[in-house]
Scaffold this motif. Structure first.
Motif, PDB file in Angstrom:
ATOM      1  N   PRO A 264       0.886  -1.190  -0.004  1.00 49.85           N
ATOM      2  CA  PRO A 264      -0.042   0.163   0.032  1.00 49.85           C
ATOM      3  C   PRO A 264       0.878   1.210   0.033  1.00 49.85           C
ATOM      4  N   HIS A 265       0.732   2.093  -0.925  1.00 46.71           N
ATOM      5  CA  HIS A 265       1.559   3.311  -1.267  1.00 46.71           C
ATOM      6  C   HIS A 265       0.787   4.312  -1.714  1.00 46.71           C
ATOM      7  N   ASP A 266       1.638   5.554  -1.654  1.00 50.22           N
ATOM      8  CA  ASP A 266       0.788   7.165  -1.957  1.00 50.22           C
ATOM      9  C   ASP A 266       2.182   7.695  -2.518  1.00 50.22           C
ATOM     10  N   VAL A 267       1.895   8.600  -3.575  1.00 52.30           N
ATOM     11  CA  VAL A 267       2.767   9.354  -4.120  1.00 52.30           C
ATOM     12  C   VAL A 267       2.727  10.725  -3.533  1.00 52.30           C
ATOM     13  N   LYS A 268       3.675  11.201  -3.002  1.00 47.38           N
ATOM     14  CA  LYS A 268       3.702  12.701  -2.491  1.00 47.38           C
ATOM     15  C   LYS A 268       5.183  13.496  -2.711  1.00 47.38           C
ATOM     16  N   HIS A 269       5.028  14.533  -2.418  1.00 47.05           N
ATOM     17  CA  HIS A 269       6.227  15.468  -2.544  1.00 47.05           C
ATOM     18  C   HIS A 269       6.943  15.442  -1.203  1.00 47.05           C
ATOM     19  N   LEU A 270       8.065  14.801  -1.297  1.00 43.63           N
ATOM     20  CA  LEU A 270       8.810  14.901   0.035  1.00 43.63           C
ATOM     21  C   LEU A 270       9.823  15.879   0.042  1.00 43.63           C
ATOM     22  N   LYS A 271      10.215  16.669   1.158  1.00 35.81           N
ATOM     23  CA  LYS A 271      11.062  17.725   1.289  1.00 35.81           C
ATOM     24  C   LYS A 271      12.498  16.910   1.476  1.00 35.81           C
ATOM     25  N   VAL A 272      12.481  15.799   2.071  1.00 37.63           N
ATOM     26  CA  VAL A 272      13.598  15.020   2.643  1.00 37.63           C
ATOM     27  C   VAL A 272      13.437  13.677   2.751  1.00 37.63           C
ATOM     28  N   GLY A 273      14.421  12.878   2.158  1.00 37.17           N
ATOM     29  CA  GLY A 273      14.155  11.635   1.854  1.00 37.17           C
ATOM     30  C   GLY A 273      13.273  11.091   0.736  1.00 37.17           C
ATOM     31  N   ASP A 274      13.517   9.915   0.449  1.00 35.42           N
ATOM     32  CA  ASP A 274      12.821   9.455  -0.924  1.00 35.42           C
ATOM     33  C   ASP A 274      11.656   8.358  -0.627  1.00 35.42           C
ATOM     34  N   TYR A 275      11.554   7.535   0.785  1.00 34.72           N
ATOM     35  CA  TYR A 275      10.652   6.961   1.147  1.00 34.72           C
ATOM     36  C   TYR A 275      10.340   6.972   2.769  1.00 34.72           C
ATOM     37  N   VAL A 276       9.095   7.140   3.099  1.00 32.95           N
ATOM     38  CA  VAL A 276       8.789   7.100   4.370  1.00 32.95           C
ATOM     39  C   VAL A 276       7.586   6.532   4.635  1.00 32.95           C
ATOM     40  N   TRP A 277       7.504   6.075   5.921  1.00 34.02           N
ATOM     41  CA  TRP A 277       5.922   5.291   6.362  1.00 34.02           C
ATOM     42  C   TRP A 277       5.209   6.286   7.156  1.00 34.02           C
ATOM     43  N   ILE A 278       4.008   5.980   6.953  1.00 34.41           N
ATOM     44  CA  ILE A 278       2.986   6.912   7.908  1.00 34.41           C
ATOM     45  C   ILE A 278       1.898   5.814   8.393  1.00 34.41           C
ATOM     46  N   PRO A 292       9.239   6.266  12.668  1.00 33.22           N
ATOM     47  CA  PRO A 292      10.741   6.907  12.865  1.00 33.22           C
ATOM     48  C   PRO A 292      11.634   5.905  11.703  1.00 33.22           C
ATOM     49  N   TYR A 293      11.171   6.055  10.511  1.00 36.99           N
ATOM     50  CA  TYR A 293      12.092   5.339   9.502  1.00 36.99           C
ATOM     51  C   TYR A 293      12.072   6.125   8.088  1.00 36.99           C
ATOM     52  N   VAL A 294      13.046   6.468   7.637  1.00 36.66           N
ATOM     53  CA  VAL A 294      13.082   7.180   6.374  1.00 36.66           C
ATOM     54  C   VAL A 294      14.245   6.592   5.526  1.00 36.66           C
ATOM     55  N   VAL A 295      13.857   6.440   4.203  1.00 37.38           N
ATOM     56  CA  VAL A 295      15.086   5.880   3.089  1.00 37.38           C
ATOM     57  C   VAL A 295      15.289   6.949   2.185  1.00 37.38           C
ATOM     58  N   GLU A 296      16.748   6.968   2.206  1.00 39.74           N
ATOM     59  CA  GLU A 296      17.214   7.806   1.241  1.00 39.74           C
ATOM     60  C   GLU A 296      17.749   7.172  -0.039  1.00 39.74           C
ATOM     61  N   ARG A 297      17.306   6.931  -1.038  1.00 39.61           N
ATOM     62  CA  ARG A 297      17.759   6.050  -2.434  1.00 39.61           C
ATOM     63  C   ARG A 297      18.975   6.850  -3.009  1.00 39.61           C
ATOM     64  N   GLY A 323      14.311  14.896  12.210  1.00 44.00           N
ATOM     65  CA  GLY A 323      13.623  14.453  13.349  1.00 44.00           C
ATOM     66  C   GLY A 323      13.277  13.099  13.423  1.00 44.00           C
ATOM     67  N   ILE A 324      13.663  12.417  12.357  1.00 41.04           N
ATOM     68  CA  ILE A 324      13.674  10.671  12.176  1.00 41.04           C
ATOM     69  C   ILE A 324      14.990  10.053  12.587  1.00 41.04           C
ATOM     70  N   GLN A 325      14.681   9.196  13.595  1.00 41.78           N
ATOM     71  CA  GLN A 325      15.878   8.651  14.131  1.00 41.78           C
ATOM     72  C   GLN A 325      16.334   7.438  13.298  1.00 41.78           C
ATOM     73  N   ASN A 326      15.726   6.540  12.538  1.00 42.97           N
ATOM     74  CA  ASN A 326      16.294   5.594  11.941  1.00 42.97           C
ATOM     75  C   ASN A 326      16.436   6.036  10.294  1.00 42.97           C
ATOM     76  N   ILE A 327      17.706   6.273  10.097  1.00 46.37           N
ATOM     77  CA  ILE A 327      17.833   6.667   8.879  1.00 46.37           C
ATOM     78  C   ILE A 327      18.727   5.703   7.976  1.00 46.37           C
ATOM     79  N   ILE A 328      17.895   5.324   6.746  1.00 48.58           N
ATOM     80  CA  ILE A 328      18.370   4.174   5.807  1.00 48.58           C
ATOM     81  C   ILE A 328      19.048   4.852   4.439  1.00 48.58           C
ATOM     82  N   TYR A 329      20.212   4.355   4.449  1.00 50.45           N
ATOM     83  CA  TYR A 329      20.845   4.852   3.235  1.00 50.45           C
ATOM     84  C   TYR A 329      20.983   3.802   2.189  1.00 50.45           C
ATOM     85  N   LEU A 330      19.903   3.897   1.247  1.00 51.62           N
ATOM     86  CA  LEU A 330      19.994   2.604   0.243  1.00 51.62           C
ATOM     87  C   LEU A 330      20.765   2.898  -1.047  1.00 51.62           C
TER      88      LEU A 330
END
Length: 505
Positions: A264-278, A292-297, A323-330
């Motif tokens: 299940p996914h949505d497409v939005k404009h993110l100011k930082v990161g490429d993928y987050v979960w809401i 608290p998880y964000v992915v930078e691809r 402000g996100i504590q778990n940052i994933i660099y993919l």
């Protein structure tokens, strides 16, 4: 005549003469040119014929080797040939005998993991290239101009077999999932209003979970609460990671992979990161809280470009401030990684620095499909662990670190998350000082932030270096950052030298 040759003596030449005389006596007169000229070639041809006859006779005597049983052609699941056969079979069921190439590509793409129109990096073939093998094996027939394709009798039998196997596997998976749901222990959950406005009743909970000075700030913040199993975890994809236009989103490769995997996914404009979960409430979808998880691809070629143009440090800085504590660099491979702009050793060193110095989680994926599978697994894990918890909204300034085992999880609002990660043109003096410091060799973001906490502006640092350079060097060298690490004398000498020397190398 042989005596002129090296190694031929009288005894050896005598033996040769005797042998030659004996041979001439057996064959006839030596002066006969026909016999002397044609004797050797005839002898060689006879020997060749005898050898061939011997070989044939040995083959006849030897037992026949058993013929290898050719394996029945069975295309792999979700391959190009599989998708074409299933599409043509479904078309036959619908009383349509043949299809054009465009019709097959349009309907078969959802059944295939690879593209029918674009080859993968390092390859010249698409999924449509499988049609050649199907035509050679006479599983598909081609006729007409423009070309039309239809299944042959053998192709239809194979398609029926593949279709039945696919249906059987789907039923087995559904049975396993239903059995797992039945065996899962039920929890007695008191369902109240999905969104609860925190007032006097929950003031004690807020005070116990956070410090007293932070709870005073929360009193002015409208807090919402999601009780277990009343909200859904969804993946948010940055619009810049897709093709952009609404009419092109249906053919976007990453969105197609996520749809096929059931994410299940949505497409939005993110100011930082490429993928987050809401977390989105099922009845009030306008309220969204960010897990608290964000992915930078980063694809390998883009990874190299970001290091050369400076985006690498700037993006990591904004990720740490979001402000996100778990940052994933993919990091995703780019074909065979031959055209990346920088040597692979430099890229791997940068990835190692991101893992060790910045504390990010670094994940390598082979291709776009691997990225989609990783996002699928992350979404599945987060849904299993968070949808059964109680979550509450919390402003960024009061947000504390949480673990996956907490029963009450404070989360930031999506709008606040997006605003905090935006690029601002108007920086404060401290923020501009940090951006200035990270340009110096050896100064990471963590070190720069630690220095700015001690010297908030350039003016204060320069005054300290001018008044007492040695004392300032010692103070800077002993500044701690990260896990009890010190800046060290090398960087302190560089900073003081930069701000005090008229000519700095």
């Amino acid at each position: 005549d042989c005596k002129i040759l090296c190694g031929f003596g009288d005894r050896l030449c005598q033996m040769l003469d005797e042998k030659l005389d004996a041979q001439n006596n057996e064959q006839g007169d030596e002066s006969d040119p026909d016999k002397t000229i044609h004797y050797i070639p005839e002898n060689i041809e006879v020997r060749k014929e005898k050898r061939q006859l011997d070989i044939k006779s040995q083959k006849k005597k030897s037992p026949l080797s058993p013929k290898r049983n050719r394996k029945e052609y069975n295309p792999a699941y979700r391959s190009g040939a599989y998708a074409i056969l299933i599409t043509l079979y479904e078309n036959c069921v619908g009383n349509c005998t043949s299809m054009t190439k465009n019709e097959i590509v349009e309907k078969a793409q959802n059944l295939c993991d690879k593209s029918f129109t674009k080859p993968e990096r390092g390859s010249y073939y698409t999924s449509w290239s499988s049609m050649k093998a199907l035509l050679e094996k006479e599983l598909v027939a081609k006729h007409g101009n423009p070309a039309n394709f239809c299944l042959t009798a053998s192709g239809k039998d194979l398609a029926v077999k593949l279709y039945d196997n696919n249906v059987t596997q789907m039923l087995e998976r559904e049975a396993i999932e239903n059995q797992a749901i039945k065996n899962k222990p039920t929890q007695n959950i008191q369902k109240e209003n999905e969104i609860v406005h925190i007032g006097d009743n929950l003031e004690d909970k807020v005070k116990t979970s956070q410090s007293s000075n932070k709870s005073e700030k929360i009193s002015d913040f409208e807090t919402v609460l999601f009780v277990p199993n009343t909200f859904e975890v969804r993946l948010v994809v940055d619009k810049q990671e897709t093709l952009g236009a609404k009419e092109k989103l249906q053919n976007d490769p990453i969105l197609l992979e996520l749809t096929n995997l059931g994410v299940p996914h949505d497409v939005k404009h993110l100011k930082v990161g490429d993928y987050v979960w809401i977390c989105r409430n099922k009845e009030t979808p306008n309220v969204e809280l960010v897990l608290p998880y964000v992915v930078e691809r980063k694809r390998m070629d883009d990874f190299g470009s970001s290091i050369k143009d400076g985006r690498y440090h700037e993006q990591k800085f904004r990720l740490k401030q979001c402000g996100i504590q778990n940052i994933i660099y993919l990091i995703e491979s780019y074909g065979d990684n031959t055209h990346t702009g920088l040597p692979l050793t430099s890229l791997y060193q940068a990835a190692t620095n991101t893992l060790i110095h910045d504390g990010f989680t670094v994940k390598f994926c082979e291709n776009l499909k691997g990225t989609a599978h990783y996002l699928h697994m992350m979404t599945k894990i987060l849904k299993e662990n968070y949808e059964s918890k109680t979550i509450m909204s919390c402003p960024k300034v009061n947000l504390e670190k949480s673990t996956i085992n907490d029963d009450l999880v404070p989360l930031m609002n999506f709008q606040e998350f997006n605003q905090s990660g935006a690029k601002y043109k108007n920086f404060t003096a401290s923020e501009m000082f940090i951006k200035h410091l990270v340009q110096l060799k050896g100064l990471s973001i963590d070190k720069a932030i630690a220095i700015v906490e001690k010297y908030p502006t350039v003016k204060l640092l320069k005054e300290g270096c001018d008044n007492d350079s040695e004392e300032t060097k010692e103070i800077i060298a002993n500044i701690q950052f990260g896990k009890k690490k010190r800046i060290g004398p090398a960087i302190s000498n560089t900073l003081c030298g930069f701000y005090t020397s008229d000519e700095f190398p």
